[in-house]
Scaffold this motif. Structure first.
Motif, short mmCIF file in Angstrom:
data_model
loop_
_atom_site.label_atom_id
_atom_site.label_comp_id
_atom_site.label_asym_id
_atom_site.label_seq_id
_atom_site.Cartn_x
_atom_site.Cartn_y
_atom_site.Cartn_z
N ASN A 213 0.82 -1.21 0.00
CA ASN A 213 0.00 0.00 0.00
C ASN A 213 0.86 1.27 0.00
N LEU A 214 2.15 1.08 -0.20
CA LEU A 214 3.02 2.25 -0.32
C LEU A 214 3.03 2.69 -1.79
N ALA A 215 2.47 3.88 -2.02
CA ALA A 215 2.34 4.36 -3.40
C ALA A 215 3.39 5.42 -3.68
N THR A 216 3.89 5.37 -4.92
CA THR A 216 4.77 6.45 -5.36
C THR A 216 3.94 7.35 -6.26
N ILE A 217 3.90 8.63 -5.88
CA ILE A 217 3.03 9.57 -6.60
C ILE A 217 3.89 10.62 -7.28
N ASP A 218 3.56 10.87 -8.53
CA ASP A 218 4.28 11.90 -9.27
C ASP A 218 3.58 13.24 -9.08
N VAL A 219 4.31 14.21 -8.51
CA VAL A 219 3.76 15.56 -8.32
C VAL A 219 4.68 16.52 -9.05
N ASN A 220 4.21 17.05 -10.15
CA ASN A 220 5.03 18.02 -10.92
C ASN A 220 6.40 17.45 -11.27
N GLY A 221 6.48 16.15 -11.55
CA GLY A 221 7.75 15.55 -11.89
C GLY A 221 8.58 15.14 -10.69
N ILE A 222 8.08 15.40 -9.50
CA ILE A 222 8.79 15.01 -8.27
C ILE A 222 8.02 13.85 -7.66
N THR A 223 8.75 12.85 -7.14
CA THR A 223 8.02 11.70 -6.58
C THR A 223 7.86 11.84 -5.07
N VAL A 224 6.62 11.54 -4.65
CA VAL A 224 6.25 11.60 -3.22
C VAL A 224 5.75 10.22 -2.85
N GLN A 225 6.14 9.75 -1.66
CA GLN A 225 5.67 8.42 -1.23
C GLN A 225 4.59 8.57 -0.17
#
Lengths: 228, 358
Positions: B253-265
């Motif tokens: 359930n750990l997601a890697t999210i792309d925010v404006n080209g930056i990855t947030v977990q």
């Protein structure tokens, strides 16, 4: 002019010596007006509250009609009561014609529109939040109406006093249905009318002064109430 | 068991809905806070619950009785509740008589009335004002009279419409103390409208968020403030960091999210490819001057755009490739020298992020 001053002096004398006739006529006038006003208040206060608190079709029209009747001529009411209570009228059997009782009834008809209209206006002047708060605190419709009336008490009292003023000052109705019978249905206004026509200016002026005195007391009371 | 339930409750004013599809359930003993901006429909809903207005559609069920079917129960049911309105309305009579009103209308004995009024005035701290005309009181005192009047009748349900709006801080504290005491002692059910979120959080065990006549979310204060279900709710409850993103990878359930080209977990149940909003509360962000001092999964280098002092705190707006707002104490801000233009590292845990579907 001198005659007028003499008449005025005589009138004051009649008043300060508590002339029996002046006192008797004044007492009757006050009694009839006070009785009719009390009966009208007993009708108008609950009826006014009922009209104010009820929602029904034609409410605005009804209030407009009531307001129009404020200025109904006293002779028109007199004629209506006369037809109602004359020996051939529908209530002729009661044998009330030319009695103080029928004068009271007539004045009730006369004063009702004024007192009813002003009672409704007085209740309209109370913030709706008062009755709503009462209802939200568990008041019944009747209890909410009572507390609203309490908040409108000065304005309602003004309505009653205005009604009293109209009742005591009217002459047409008292003449038509009272008959101006000495010692029985003669009131301040009918006596003034009669004494003037007879040329007894002193007595007419004395009675007129009593009427002005009553009007003065009414006005002073109203002013005091409005200052609160 | 629910003491108040509404089913698809709606209210129209001039053909426009001021309240729509309200499905609410308040259990006995609940303290339910309705929060939302002005015009959200909170007062309209409270007026319907108090049976002051008739709903245009839907039902209100009070203790198992559908009160929208007929109004024959209105008085009995209304006498089981009390409603304190936002603008304190006091009657033109003494403070004692004001508080006694509801009891008199319930035909209680004069001795009982005297005792209950005395106790309630003591509770709200107005014993010395008993003989004063209520119209001469200040706004805060008048509101305390209104609350005393409502409490004196020992209602099962207390409805409060913004009870501390427009009052001075002392009056607010006093009223909150009275409510806290009453809630704890009497186990009373309370439904209160407030736009003061801290008050809702502090007094209530359940919160409903209303906007534009709709009840958007109900839940515990924790649910509402940490896991809002929509962007509108998140914005209203003060989550100022709301970022657009897309889930690009999942590991459990750990997601890697792309925010404006930056990855947030972040922790999220959404699938890869889902467009999401990620929500981060400012107080969950840690600011440091070196990037390797925290164990948080997300650490971003950035620069302070604006540091603003608000009371005992500093609000730090930073650009980390995306805008972030963090909150630090005045002492920390001074010690770290957090001023405009300063380079910083912003860190937050994956569990501090709440992701909602876009």
């Amino acid at each position: 002019m001198e005659e007028l001053w003499q008449a005025l002096g005589k009138a004051v004398e009649l008043l300060v010596t508590f002339d029996a006739e002046v006192m008797e006529v004044s007492g009757r006038s006050l009694a009839i007006a006070a009785t009719s006003c009390s009966i009208t208040a007993l009708i108008c206060l609950p009826l006014g509250s009922l009209i104010h608190f009820s929602r029904f079709r034609g409410k605005r029209l009804l209030i407009s009609i009531i307001q129009t009747l404020y200025s109904i001529p006293t002779v028109a009411v007199g004629l209506f009561v006369f037809v109602l209570f004359s020996s051939s009228g529908p209530l002729g059997g009661l044998d009330l014609m030319f009695t103080p009782a029928v004068m009271v009834i007539g004045q009730v008809f006369l004063v009702t529109p004024v007192m009813l209209g002003l009672t409704i206006a007085a209740l309209n002047g109370v913030d709706k939040a008062i009755s709503e708060t009462a209802v939200s605190l568990g008041a019944s419709r009747f209890q909410a109406a009572v507390i609203t009336l309490k908040h409108a008490r000065y304005a309602v009292l003004t309505a009653v006093i205005m009604g009293f003023g109209r009742a005591i000052a009217e002459v047409g109705l008292a003449l038509m249905v009272g008959g101006n019978i000495k010692g029985f249905t003669r009131t301040l206004t009918t006596a003034i009318s009669l004494e003037t026509s007879k040329g007894d200016i002193e007595l007419a002026l004395a009675l007129g002064m009593v009427l002005i005195l009553v009007a003065l007391v009414i006005n002073l009371t109203l002013n005091r109430l409005q200052q609160r | 068991m629910a003491i108040i339930e509404t089913l698809n409750l709606g209210q129209k004013h001039r053909r426009q809905y001021t309240l729509k599809d309200i499905n609410l359930s308040v259990d006995a003993g609940d303290v339910f806070a309705l929060i939302g901006p002005t015009g959200a429909g909170k007062t309209t809903l409270l007026r319907l619950l108090n049976l002051l207005d008739k709903p245009s559609e839907g039902s209100i069920i009070f203790d198992g009785i559908n009160v929208t079917v007929s109004n024959s129960h209105y008085l009995d049911i209304r006498r089981r509740m009390s409603f304190v309105q936002q603008k304190p309305v006091v009657f033109d009579m003494s403070v004692f008589d004001n508080v006694a009103c509801g009891l008199k209308w319930r035909h209680q004995q004069s001795e009982t009335i005297k005792q209950k009024v005395g106790n309630t005035l003591k509770l709200v701290g107005l014993s010395d004002y008993a003989n004063r005309n209520a119209l001469t009181l200040s706004g805060g005192e008048a509101q305390r009279v209104a609350i005393a009047r409502a409490l004196a009748t020992n209602p099962e349900v207390l409805l409060l419409d913004e009870p501390t709006a427009n009052l001075d801080p002392n009056s607010i504290t006093k009223i909150e103390e009275v409510l806290t005491h009453t809630i704890a002692e009497q186990k009373i059910t309370v439904v209160m409208a407030t736009h003061d979120m801290s008050q809702g959080q502090y007094l209530a065990n359940k919160i409903g968020v209303m906007m534009d006549g709709k009840l958007l979310q109900t839940g515990s204060p924790d649910d509402i403030f940490n896991s809002p279900i929509s962007r509108e709710v998140a914005e209203f409850v003060g989550i100022e960091n709301i970022l657009d993103g897309e889930i690009i990878d999942k590991d459990g359930n750990l997601a890697t999210i792309d925010v404006n080209g930056i990855t947030v977990q972040a922790i999220s149940d959404y699938a890869i490819g889902e467009r999401v909003y990620i929500l981060i509360r400012p107080e969950d962000i840690t600011l440091t001057l070196a990037g390797d001092t925290t164990s948080a999964r997300n650490t971003f280098h950035g620069r302070i755009i604006k540091a603003t002092r608000i009371g005992p705190l500093f609000h730090i707006k930073a650009n980390c490739g995306f805008p972030l707002l963090a909150v630090v104490t005045r002492k920390s801000a001074q010690e770290m020298g957090l001023t405009d233009g300063r380079e910083i590292y912003a860190s937050f845990k994956a569990t501090a992020i709440h992701a909602i579907k876009k």
